[in-house]
Scaffold this motif. Structure first.
Motif, PDB file in Angstrom:
ATOM      1  N   ALA A 167       0.840  -1.196   0.000  1.00 30.82           N
ATOM      2  CA  ALA A 167       0.000   0.000   0.000  1.00 30.82           C
ATOM      3  C   ALA A 167       0.874   1.244   0.000  1.00 30.82           C
ATOM      4  CB  ALA A 167      -0.909   0.003   1.236  1.00 30.82           C
ATOM      5  N   PRO A 168       0.601   2.212  -0.878  1.00 30.32           N
ATOM      6  CA  PRO A 168       1.375   3.453  -0.912  1.00 30.32           C
ATOM      7  C   PRO A 168       0.880   4.445   0.138  1.00 30.32           C
ATOM      8  CG  PRO A 168      -0.277   3.513  -2.617  1.00 30.32           C
ATOM      9  CD  PRO A 168      -0.406   2.160  -1.953  1.00 30.32           C
ATOM     10  N   ALA A 169       1.752   5.336   0.555  1.00 32.54           N
ATOM     11  CA  ALA A 169       1.382   6.391   1.495  1.00 32.54           C
ATOM     12  C   ALA A 169       2.208   7.623   1.176  1.00 32.54           C
ATOM     13  CB  ALA A 169       1.609   5.952   2.942  1.00 32.54           C
ATOM     14  N   THR A 170       1.773   8.765   1.705  1.00 31.41           N
ATOM     15  CA  THR A 170       2.544   9.996   1.601  1.00 31.41           C
ATOM     16  C   THR A 170       2.870  10.451   3.014  1.00 31.41           C
ATOM     17  OG1 THR A 170       1.380  10.619  -0.431  1.00 31.41           O
ATOM     18  CG2 THR A 170       2.603  12.355   0.703  1.00 31.41           C
ATOM     19  N   PHE A 171       4.137  10.753   3.274  1.00 33.85           N
ATOM     20  CA  PHE A 171       4.593  11.187   4.595  1.00 33.85           C
ATOM     21  C   PHE A 171       4.927  12.675   4.545  1.00 33.85           C
ATOM     22  CE2 PHE A 171       5.069   6.688   4.643  1.00 33.85           C
ATOM     23  CZ  PHE A 171       5.025   6.271   5.974  1.00 33.85           C
ATOM     24  N   PHE A 172       4.210  13.465   5.329  1.00 32.31           N
ATOM     25  CA  PHE A 172       4.457  14.899   5.419  1.00 32.31           C
ATOM     26  C   PHE A 172       5.364  15.146   6.622  1.00 32.31           C
ATOM     27  CE2 PHE A 172       0.693  14.650   2.837  1.00 32.31           C
ATOM     28  CZ  PHE A 172       0.819  15.692   1.936  1.00 32.31           C
ATOM     29  N   LEU A 173       6.614  15.504   6.338  1.00 30.61           N
ATOM     30  CA  LEU A 173       7.625  15.638   7.378  1.00 30.61           C
ATOM     31  C   LEU A 173       8.004  17.096   7.587  1.00 30.61           C
ATOM     32  CD1 LEU A 173      10.073  12.820   6.188  1.00 30.61           C
ATOM     33  CD2 LEU A 173       7.977  12.578   7.533  1.00 30.61           C
ATOM     34  N   THR A 174       8.290  17.456   8.831  1.00 23.48           N
ATOM     35  CA  THR A 174       8.839  18.781   9.076  1.00 23.48           C
ATOM     36  C   THR A 174      10.324  18.772   8.741  1.00 23.48           C
ATOM     37  OG1 THR A 174       9.452  18.354  11.391  1.00 23.48           O
ATOM     38  CG2 THR A 174       7.200  19.182  10.973  1.00 23.48           C
ATOM     39  N   GLY A 175      10.869  19.940   8.445  1.00 25.95           N
ATOM     40  CA  GLY A 175      12.289  20.037   8.176  1.00 25.95           C
ATOM     41  C   GLY A 175      13.113  19.690   9.399  1.00 25.95           C
ATOM     42  N   ASP A 176      12.612  20.059  10.565  1.00 23.33           N
ATOM     43  CA  ASP A 176      13.306  19.717  11.806  1.00 23.33           C
ATOM     44  C   ASP A 176      13.408  18.204  11.965  1.00 23.33           C
ATOM     45  OD1 ASP A 176      14.329  20.330  14.582  1.00 23.33           O
ATOM     46  OD2 ASP A 176      12.490  19.261  15.114  1.00 23.33           O
ATOM     47  N   PHE A 177      12.341  17.477  11.664  1.00 27.39           N
ATOM     48  CA  PHE A 177      12.366  16.011  11.711  1.00 27.39           C
ATOM     49  C   PHE A 177      13.404  15.482  10.729  1.00 27.39           C
ATOM     50  CE2 PHE A 177      11.203  11.855  10.157  1.00 27.39           C
ATOM     51  CZ  PHE A 177      10.805  11.154  11.284  1.00 27.39           C
ATOM     52  N   ALA A 178      13.428  16.031   9.524  1.00 25.92           N
ATOM     53  CA  ALA A 178      14.355  15.565   8.500  1.00 25.92           C
ATOM     54  C   ALA A 178      15.805  15.776   8.928  1.00 25.92           C
ATOM     55  CB  ALA A 178      14.087  16.277   7.180  1.00 25.92           C
ATOM     56  N   PHE A 233       9.013  23.776   8.500  1.00 23.77           N
ATOM     57  CA  PHE A 233      10.253  23.400   9.169  1.00 23.77           C
ATOM     58  C   PHE A 233      10.040  23.116  10.648  1.00 23.77           C
ATOM     59  CE2 PHE A 233      14.187  23.925  11.467  1.00 23.77           C
ATOM     60  CZ  PHE A 233      15.054  23.151  10.703  1.00 23.77           C
ATOM     61  N   SER A 234       9.366  24.015  11.358  1.00 20.81           N
ATOM     62  CA  SER A 234       9.259  23.871  12.812  1.00 20.81           C
ATOM     63  C   SER A 234       7.828  23.723  13.332  1.00 20.81           C
ATOM     64  CB  SER A 234       9.924  25.058  13.506  1.00 20.81           C
ATOM     65  OG  SER A 234       9.253  26.278  13.184  1.00 20.81           O
ATOM     66  N   ALA A 246      12.194  23.803   5.105  1.00 21.73           N
ATOM     67  CA  ALA A 246      11.794  22.395   5.170  1.00 21.73           C
ATOM     68  C   ALA A 246      12.143  21.685   3.869  1.00 21.73           C
ATOM     69  CB  ALA A 246      10.301  22.289   5.449  1.00 21.73           C
ATOM     70  N   ASP A 247      11.891  22.340   2.744  1.00 22.09           N
ATOM     71  CA  ASP A 247      12.225  21.744   1.451  1.00 22.09           C
ATOM     72  C   ASP A 247      13.724  21.456   1.360  1.00 22.09           C
ATOM     73  OD1 ASP A 247      13.014  22.637  -1.700  1.00 22.09           O
ATOM     74  OD2 ASP A 247      11.389  21.198  -1.465  1.00 22.09           O
ATOM     75  N   ARG A 248      14.522  22.405   1.807  1.00 23.94           N
ATOM     76  CA  ARG A 248      15.976  22.222   1.778  1.00 23.94           C
ATOM     77  C   ARG A 248      16.407  21.070   2.692  1.00 23.94           C
ATOM     78  NH1 ARG A 248      17.011  26.975   2.514  1.00 23.94           N
ATOM     79  NH2 ARG A 248      17.243  27.026   4.772  1.00 23.94           N
ATOM     80  N   ALA A 249      15.817  20.995   3.882  1.00 21.64           N
ATOM     81  CA  ALA A 249      16.175  19.937   4.821  1.00 21.64           C
ATOM     82  C   ALA A 249      15.819  18.557   4.274  1.00 21.64           C
ATOM     83  CB  ALA A 249      15.469  20.171   6.157  1.00 21.64           C
ATOM     84  N   LEU A 250      14.669  18.446   3.622  1.00 18.11           N
ATOM     85  CA  LEU A 250      14.265  17.167   3.041  1.00 18.11           C
ATOM     86  C   LEU A 250      15.209  16.748   1.918  1.00 18.11           C
ATOM     87  CD1 LEU A 250      10.416  17.775   3.022  1.00 18.11           C
ATOM     88  CD2 LEU A 250      11.548  15.850   4.138  1.00 18.11           C
ATOM     89  N   ARG A 251      15.610  17.700   1.095  1.00 21.33           N
ATOM     90  CA  ARG A 251      16.541  17.391   0.015  1.00 21.33           C
ATOM     91  C   ARG A 251      17.892  16.964   0.570  1.00 21.33           C
ATOM     92  NH1 ARG A 251      14.684  19.305  -4.967  1.00 21.33           N
ATOM     93  NH2 ARG A 251      12.840  20.633  -4.812  1.00 21.33           N
ATOM     94  N   GLU A 252      18.372  17.695   1.577  1.00 20.53           N
ATOM     95  CA  GLU A 252      19.677  17.377   2.149  1.00 20.53           C
ATOM     96  C   GLU A 252      19.664  16.047   2.895  1.00 20.53           C
ATOM     97  OE1 GLU A 252      20.660  20.809   4.477  1.00 20.53           O
ATOM     98  OE2 GLU A 252      21.259  22.000   2.727  1.00 20.53           O
TER      99      GLU A 252
END
Length: 272
Positions: free
Chosen positions: A102-113, A135-136, A155-161
């Motif tokens: 089953a597919p899912a989408t995970f919405f993460l904060t940048g701080d979590f990443a 992010f926070s 947040a976008d930058r943190a997820l990419r990094e």
């Protein structure tokens, strides 16, 4: 096979704060970077192969809207998880999703990443989509326009990094689901579509907040309708280790199957 689109909460529109040129440029940037419509899950997850479009326009059709429901007559639903605290329950959740394919989408904060880059990569490697949850996790209404932009882009930058790679989507979910037409337009101008939810299981409240696995399952089942978007959570706050949504997930997926629903990948809505 019916085509799918998102039911949008189209609130009264004020004059646009941003021109369409910025939004269109952002869409093109996502496509060129391989982070938008070209996203494909790995073999671990096999979403339904049906061609799914949003009014034939892909990402742009989701702009200027609070998206809480997929418009369709089919018994399909999307499963999503937010993560801001820690990775408690993630092993169980990923294992169950893999077992059900089953597919899912995970919405993460940048701080979590930033704190859990290995988990970001695990989610991506498992074939699931990754979305931006700020992010926070602040109240956006308390921020300036510059502050809101910083929250989204940091947040976008943190997820990419962290290594999100091609699993990263142009989807944003507001903290606390506190949206406004103006704030949605700001997010759209940065190249993101707002994706909220039809119902939250409220498992994040924990037993001390009056929640149980049974109640979480009941909330999910009661929200079922064609195109429902379910929101759950990874992690636990204030030092807790119990994750009700991780415990409830098998029963929720059982209930979906028993009622003839299949889980679809939100990224199929980006297919032009």
């Amino acid at each position: 096979m019916h085509s799918l689109s998102l039911v949008t909460d189209r609130r009264p529109r004020a004059r646009r704060l941003f021109g369409t040129g910025a939004a269109l440029s952002a869409v093109l940037l996502w496509t060129l970077l391989g982070q938008g419509p070209a996203v494909r899950p790995t073999a671990t997850v096999v979403p339904h192969p049906a061609a799914v479009t949003v009014d034939g326009k892909g990402l742009r059709a989701l702009f200027e809207s609070e998206n809480r429901l997929i418009r369709t007559s089919e018994r399909v639903t999307a499963v999503t998880f937010n993560a801001a605290w820690n990775d408690a329950g993630l092993d169980s959740i990923l294992g169950e999703l893999a077992r059900r394919r089953a597919p899912a989408t995970f919405f993460l904060t940048g701080d979590f990443a930033e704190r859990h880059p290995a988990e970001v990569r695990r989610i991506a490697a498992a074939g699931h989509g990754l979305g931006n949850h700020s992010f926070s996790h602040p109240h956006f209404k308390d921020l300036t326009a510059a502050g809101r932009q910083h929250e989204v882009m940091a947040a976008d930058r943190a997820l990419r990094e962290a290594g999100a790679g091609r699993a990263l989507t142009p989807f944003f979910r507001f903290p606390y689901s506190e949206t406004s037409p103006a704030h949605i337009r700001e997010v759209n101008a940065l190249g993101f579509a707002d994706i909220e939810y039809t119902a939250d299981t409220n498992g994040w409240k924990g037993t001390e907040g009056g929640m149980t696995v049974e109640r979480a399952v009941e909330r999910a089942v009661n929200a079922l309708r064609p195109g429902a978007i379910l929101q759950m959570h990874v992690g636990a706050s204030h030092g807790r280790t119990e994750v009700i949504d991780a415990q409830a997930l098998p029963r929720i997926l059982d209930a979906l199957a028993a009622r003839g629903y299949r889980v679809i990948d939100l990224r199929t809505l980006l297919t032009p």
